[in-house]
Design an enzyme around this catalytic site. Structure first.
Site, PDB file in Angstrom:
ATOM      1  N   ASN A   1      17.661  42.009 -11.202  1.00 10.16           N
ATOM      2  CA  ASN A   1      16.409  42.616 -10.746  1.00 10.16           C
ATOM      3  C   ASN A   1      15.445  41.498 -10.310  1.00 10.16           C
ATOM      4  O   ASN A   1      15.074  40.647 -11.129  1.00 10.16           O
ATOM      5  CB  ASN A   1      15.810  43.446 -11.905  1.00 10.16           C
TER       6      ASN A   1
ATOM      7  N   HIS B   1      12.787  47.640  -7.752  1.00 13.00           N
ATOM      8  CA  HIS B   1      12.071  48.885  -8.005  1.00 13.00           C
ATOM      9  C   HIS B   1      10.934  48.972  -6.986  1.00 13.00           C
ATOM     10  O   HIS B   1       9.974  48.197  -7.055  1.00 13.00           O
ATOM     11  CB  HIS B   1      11.517  48.871  -9.440  1.00 13.00           C
TER      12      HIS B   1
ATOM     13  N   ARG C   1       7.968  50.576  -6.201  1.00 12.08           N
ATOM     14  CA  ARG C   1       7.004  51.461  -6.855  1.00 12.08           C
ATOM     15  C   ARG C   1       6.106  52.139  -5.823  1.00 12.08           C
ATOM     16  O   ARG C   1       5.828  51.574  -4.774  1.00 12.08           O
ATOM     17  CB  ARG C   1       6.125  50.661  -7.833  1.00 12.08           C
TER      18      ARG C   1
ATOM     19  N   HIS D   1       4.735  45.229  -6.511  1.00 14.45           N
ATOM     20  CA  HIS D   1       5.526  44.002  -6.322  1.00 14.45           C
ATOM     21  C   HIS D   1       6.442  44.116  -5.101  1.00 14.45           C
ATOM     22  O   HIS D   1       6.178  43.494  -4.079  1.00 14.45           O
ATOM     23  CB  HIS D   1       6.257  43.564  -7.600  1.00 14.45           C
TER      24      HIS D   1
ATOM     25  N   GLU E   1      15.763  51.177  -7.620  1.00 13.63           N
ATOM     26  CA  GLU E   1      15.086  51.965  -8.656  1.00 13.63           C
ATOM     27  C   GLU E   1      13.929  52.676  -8.005  1.00 13.63           C
ATOM     28  O   GLU E   1      13.162  52.052  -7.247  1.00 13.63           O
ATOM     29  CB  GLU E   1      14.522  51.038  -9.742  1.00 13.63           C
TER      30      GLU E   1
ATOM     31  N   HIS F   1      16.967  47.009 -19.538  1.00 13.54           N
ATOM     32  CA  HIS F   1      15.605  46.833 -20.061  1.00 13.54           C
ATOM     33  C   HIS F   1      15.583  45.865 -21.229  1.00 13.54           C
ATOM     34  O   HIS F   1      16.248  46.071 -22.226  1.00 13.54           O
ATOM     35  CB  HIS F   1      14.920  48.135 -20.470  1.00 13.54           C
TER      36      HIS F   1
HETATM   37  N1  PXP Z   1      16.237  49.070 -15.797  1.00 12.10           N
HETATM   38  C1  PXP Z   1      15.140  49.779 -15.455  1.00 12.10           C
HETATM   39  C2  PXP Z   1      15.281  51.237 -15.256  1.00 12.10           C
HETATM   40  C3  PXP Z   1      13.905  49.137 -15.277  1.00 12.10           C
HETATM   41  O1  PXP Z   1      12.834  49.865 -14.930  1.00 12.10           O
HETATM   42  C4  PXP Z   1      13.823  47.743 -15.439  1.00 12.10           C
HETATM   43  C5  PXP Z   1      12.527  47.036 -15.207  1.00 12.10           C
HETATM   44  O2  PXP Z   1      12.180  47.130 -13.867  1.00 12.10           O
HETATM   45  C6  PXP Z   1      14.992  47.048 -15.777  1.00 12.10           C
HETATM   46  C7  PXP Z   1      16.180  47.743 -15.985  1.00 12.10           C
HETATM   47  C8  PXP Z   1      14.991  45.565 -15.982  1.00 12.10           C
HETATM   48  O3  PXP Z   1      14.293  45.289 -17.144  1.00 12.10           O
HETATM   49  P1  PXP Z   1      13.903  43.780 -17.502  1.00 12.10           P
HETATM   50  O4  PXP Z   1      13.008  43.288 -16.437  1.00 12.10           O
HETATM   51  O5  PXP Z   1      13.267  43.902 -18.841  1.00 12.10           O
HETATM   52  O6  PXP Z   1      15.219  43.013 -17.544  1.00 12.10           O
END
Ligand code: PXP
Length: 238
Positions: A7, A43, A45, A50, A70, A191
């Protein structure tokens, strides 16, 4: 093999802090791919805090692995997804003002609209994953709305500080994964994953993909993006 989708949102966060063009998350994605990452996650948003539209358009055209977009399950994002055709869309809840996604989607509360969104995306060959709460009814609802996969919310496990809490949260992940598998759902996880908690998460049976952002980009500040990716790949690949 468990795939690593990196990510790169935090690279865009740094760029947006100055309103300029660097560092570019598209360049970051290329370096991650060259280091062996199996995919790139962003992601987009609704508040564009960002990642920008330009980023997803360029990533969709340039990355050689697969893009995991995402997004909130709203018409604006569905239109973008249908245009850029990522390998996977991960549907997430979005609350204004939150620092990061705080929980899985309440699939039961949004069953009807999610079913419509999932159907639309899948009809165009886009794999759909739902960032899921870990309880049984939610996972069953994810199956009902037609998702291909669920993403297990690993935040509570990662944040648990005592061994007892970690064991309890890890058991919830195992139970959720077992149920998802029995329903024919593929399993992703994400996450708050990092080099310390990833080894145990990687033992979850049938786990297909982890998406990791914050810890990887934080580590990259000190050791570089290539090495940060390779360190996590070494954990996943044993
Ligand atoms: N999965 C989802 C659904 C998320 O929203 C995020 C954060 O954008 C992540 C994974 C990645 O999480 P982290 O940045 O804590 O590794």
């Amino acid at each position: 093999m468990i795939e690593l989708s990196v990510n790169v949102d935090k690279v865009a966060t740094l760029r947006q802090s100055r309103g300029g063009v660097e560092p570019d998350p598209v360049v970051a994605a290329m370096i991650c791919e060259q280091a062996g990452a199996d995919g790139i996650t962003v992601h987009l948003r609704q508040d564009r805090r960002h990642i920008q539209d330009r980023d997803v358009e360029l990533l969709a055209k340039t990355i050689k692995t697969g893009l995991n977009l995402e997004m909130a399950a709203v018409d604006e994002m569905v239109e973008i997804a249908l245009r850029i055709r990522p390998r996977q869309c991960t549907l997430v809840p979005e609350r204004r003002g939150e620092l990061t996604t705080e929980d899985g989607v309440d699939v039961i509360a949004e069953e009807e609209s999610l079913a419509r969104v999932v159907k639309t995306l899948r009809s165009q060959g886009i794999r759909v994953s739902i960032f899921s709460r870990l309880d049984e009814a939610q996972i069953k609802a994810a199956r009902e709305v037609g998702a291909d996969r669920i993403e297990l919310f690993t935040g509570p496990y990662a944040k648990a500080s005592t061994e007892e809490d970690q064991d309890r949260e890890f058991q919830r992940l195992l139970d959720a994964a077992r149920l998802a598998r029995s329903l024919g759902l593929g399993i992703n996880a994400g996450h708050d994953l990092d080099a310390r908690n990833l080894p145990r998460v990687a033992t979850i049976p049938n786990l297909r993909e982890v998406s990791i952002g914050h810890s990887l980009i934080s580590r990259a500040v000190f050791v570089g993006l290539e090495r940060a990716v390779q360190e996590l790949l070494a954990i996943l690949r044993g």
